[in-house]
Design an enzyme around this catalytic site. Structure first.
Site, PDB file in Angstrom:
ATOM      1  N   SER A 240      28.955   6.137  49.775  1.00  0.00           N
ATOM      2  CA  SER A 240      29.672   4.872  49.619  1.00  0.00           C
ATOM      3  C   SER A 240      31.106   5.015  50.121  1.00  0.00           C
ATOM      4  CB  SER A 240      29.616   4.418  48.160  1.00  0.00           C
ATOM      5  OG  SER A 240      30.081   3.103  48.016  1.00  0.00           O
TER       6      SER A 240
ATOM      7  N   ASP B 181      21.279  -3.532  50.309  1.00  0.00           N
ATOM      8  CA  ASP B 181      22.603  -3.169  49.815  1.00  0.00           C
ATOM      9  C   ASP B 181      23.333  -4.425  49.330  1.00  0.00           C
ATOM     10  OD1 ASP B 181      25.345  -2.347  49.589  1.00  0.00           O
ATOM     11  OD2 ASP B 181      24.914  -0.662  50.905  1.00  0.00           O
TER      12      ASP B 181
ATOM     13  N   HIS C  83      22.301  -0.505  47.024  1.00  0.00           N
ATOM     14  CA  HIS C  83      23.414   0.392  47.300  1.00  0.00           C
ATOM     15  C   HIS C  83      23.427   1.580  46.328  1.00  0.00           C
ATOM     16  CE1 HIS C  83      27.387   1.426  48.848  1.00  0.00           C
ATOM     17  NE2 HIS C  83      27.791   1.599  47.605  1.00  0.00           N
TER      18      HIS C  83
END
Length: 325
Positions: free
Chosen positions: A167, A266, A300
């Site tokens: 991330s 995501d 995500h």
């Protein structure tokens, strides 16, 4: 003052952070901090915390698997945790679990850099910390480094140095591998590989499936303006938008191979820009090898949030394979 009154919130990113008028900060997504362990009972991995710098304050957690002999040399992973530059820690329980597993299975040494967060320290402070952390690791390749950790000094294979992150940590990885390509590292160390899972890239105009309505209020837009309020170029700063006009050529990436993973669903809309990044690398003239890995039905950072799922195992095993080769 009535202590029973609720403190006044002066700024917040809902579900992530609240800043109060008295200056206190509440990070709602931080996971519990855990100590290092002389020997993890599940993996046999040993870990310890080290201080890299006092001013600024930079520390790290080092992980090493069980050794076969005193002279064994192991690849090194310098790991940059996620948290979008404003929450989380390299010392959290889910990073501890994640790195114990990777270190054990890939048979590597890992160094998780604890860099400073905004808003106490706005960017580029955190990124500079990450660069200093990598430099510190590279110094161990030299015969007489100014400070030496015995795990790295005795057992590190400086021909196989990797960096990786998830991330926001994926954004760190891009910026660090670019800087390594432009500036080089102590001792002539060259990065062998870099991986990024669900990296945080963005820009000033919507791309792909990114929201058109409310784009400026999207999480990725709000976060960048929060963590780097003085950012030259705003959302098109090359640190955030490496495909934008004026960004350094991706041909200068300072490693031999890369692995980029994305999640098809995501919820932060980071998937399409990461795929564009992958395609841009291939078209840049960069001489290395780059691979894209996708789980189309996942969200995500599913591998961090649901580490026991089948999809998480597939991604983590792909990272392990990348680090083994």
């Amino acid at each position: 003052m009535d202590s029973t009154k609720e403190k006044e919130v002066v700024y917040e990113i809902p579900t992530f952070i609240k800043i109060y008028r008295d200056g206190s900060i509440e990070r709602l997504r931080d996971t519990p901090i855990v100590p290092p362990c002389p020997e993890d009972p599940k993996t046999g991995v040993s870990s310890k915390d080290v201080i890299i710098s006092v001013k600024p304050s930079i520390s790290a957690r080092i992980f090493i698997p069980k050794l076969k002999n005193e002279n064994q040399k192991l690849p090194i992973l310098v790991y940059y945790r996620g948290g979008a530059y404003f929450f989380e820690s390299a010392f959290s329980n889910h990073h501890y679990r994640y790195l114990n597993h990777i270190v054990s299975e890939a048979n590597i040494i890992a160094v998780a850099i604890e860099y400073r967060n905004a808003p106490e320290h706005f960017l580029p402070a955190g990124l500079n910390d990450c660069w200093v952390g990598l430099q510190w690791v590279a110094l161990h390749s030299m015969k007489s480094p100014p400070s030496i950790d015995p795990w790295l000094g005795r057992h590190g294979n400086f021909e196989k140095v990797f960096i990786g992150g998830d991330s926001g940590g994926g954004n760190v990885v891009h910026n660090i591998v670019m800087r390594a390509g432009l500036e080089g590292l102590p001792g002539g160390v060259r990065l062998y590989g870099a991986y990024m899972n669900h990296p945080y890239f963005w820009g000033s105009k919507p791309y792909g499936r990114e929201p058109v309505d409310g784009f400026e209020d999207a999480y990725a837009s709000v976060v960048w303006n929060f963590v780097y309020p003085s950012s030259p170029g705003g959302l098109d700063n090359p640190m955030l938008n490496p495909m934008g006009d004026g960004a350094p050529s991706l041909a200068r990436l300072g490693c031999v191979k890369m692995l980029i993973s994305v999640a098809g669903k995501d919820f932060l809309y980071l998937r399409d820009r990461a795929v564009l990044y992958y395609e841009s690398i291939k078209q840049s003239g960069w001489k290395g090898e780059v691979e894209l890995f996708e789980e189309e039905e996942e969200e995500h950072c599913y591998h961090m949030n649901f580490p026991d799922s089948d999809a998480a195992h597939r991604l983590i095993n792909r990272v392990i394979q990348f680090l083994r080769n």
